[in-house]
Design an enzyme around this catalytic site. Structure first.
Site, PDB file in Angstrom:
ATOM      1  N   HIS A  47     -34.354 -59.485  18.638  1.00 19.98           N
ATOM      2  CA  HIS A  47     -35.451 -60.213  19.260  1.00 19.98           C
ATOM      3  C   HIS A  47     -35.044 -61.667  19.428  1.00 19.98           C
ATOM      4  CE1 HIS A  47     -39.002 -57.350  18.184  1.00 19.98           C
ATOM      5  NE2 HIS A  47     -37.894 -56.669  18.386  1.00 19.98           N
ATOM      6  N   GLU A  49     -36.543 -64.416  18.670  1.00 22.33           N
ATOM      7  CA  GLU A  49     -36.778 -65.251  17.487  1.00 22.33           C
ATOM      8  C   GLU A  49     -35.677 -65.075  16.454  1.00 22.33           C
ATOM      9  OE1 GLU A  49     -40.972 -63.615  18.600  1.00 22.33           O
ATOM     10  OE2 GLU A  49     -38.884 -63.020  18.866  1.00 22.33           O
ATOM     11  N   CYS A  77     -43.856 -60.633  16.796  1.00 16.88           N
ATOM     12  CA  CYS A  77     -44.249 -59.343  16.220  1.00 16.88           C
ATOM     13  C   CYS A  77     -44.213 -59.458  14.694  1.00 16.88           C
ATOM     14  CB  CYS A  77     -43.294 -58.249  16.694  1.00 16.88           C
ATOM     15  SG  CYS A  77     -41.611 -58.427  16.027  1.00 16.88           S
ATOM     16  N   CYS A  80     -40.665 -60.432  13.359  1.00 19.91           N
ATOM     17  CA  CYS A  80     -40.319 -61.829  13.612  1.00 19.91           C
ATOM     18  C   CYS A  80     -41.216 -62.777  12.816  1.00 19.91           C
ATOM     19  CB  CYS A  80     -40.384 -62.124  15.097  1.00 19.91           C
ATOM     20  SG  CYS A  80     -39.092 -61.244  16.008  1.00 19.91           S
TER      21      CYS A  80
END
Length: 143
Positions: A47, A49, A77, A80
């Site tokens: 991801h 992040e 999410c 993260c």
């Protein structure tokens, strides 16, 4: 947020969900950046992040990002959000809310859970319309 948005555009061009993130230190310098590469790397953890936090930690030679701000185009999410708490990021700034998987107010509020050892300051909705539009366009083109 403009830098994070430009990274989200790169993700979209490469066929991944357009999410971009940057980590900024106390002086305002970008010390980490990332965009989604889950499809490209075949990595469920890739991801934006996580990519940005890893780069910032490497830059700082420390996992503790106490004086840093994470800027991301989409509400993080649960994974993260947990990484944000664990990295001790001081401030989280995000653009669009994620009604389906958001963990900073939409479905859950992981980063503000008082039971956790760290809670970053949160600013949401920054360039929200633009951040939501790039996602809508991406998924419309996928169908």
């Amino acid at each position: 947020m403009r830098k994070a948005f430009a990274l989200a555009e790169i993700a979209a061009q490469q066929g991944d969900v357009p999410v971009g993130a940057v980590v900024v230190d106390a002086s305002g310098a970008v010390i980490g950046e990332g965009f989604n590469t889950r499809e490209i790397d075949h990595d469920p953890l890739a991801h934006a992040e996580v990519q940005a936090l890893r780069a910032a930690a490497a830059h700082q030679s420390s996992w503790r990002l106490d004086d840093c701000t994470l800027v991301v185009t989409l509400e993080p999410c649960t994974m993260c959000a947990g990484a944000i708490v664990q990295s001790r990021v001081a401030t989280l700034v995000f653009g669009a809310f994620d009604e389906k998987a958001g963990a900073v107010g939409s479905l859950w509020d992981v980063v503000r859970d008082r039971r956790l050892p760290h809670r970053p300051e949160v600013f949401s909705g920054v360039l929200a319309d633009e951040c939501a539009q790039i996602l809508s366009d991406f998924f419309r083109n996928q169908r």
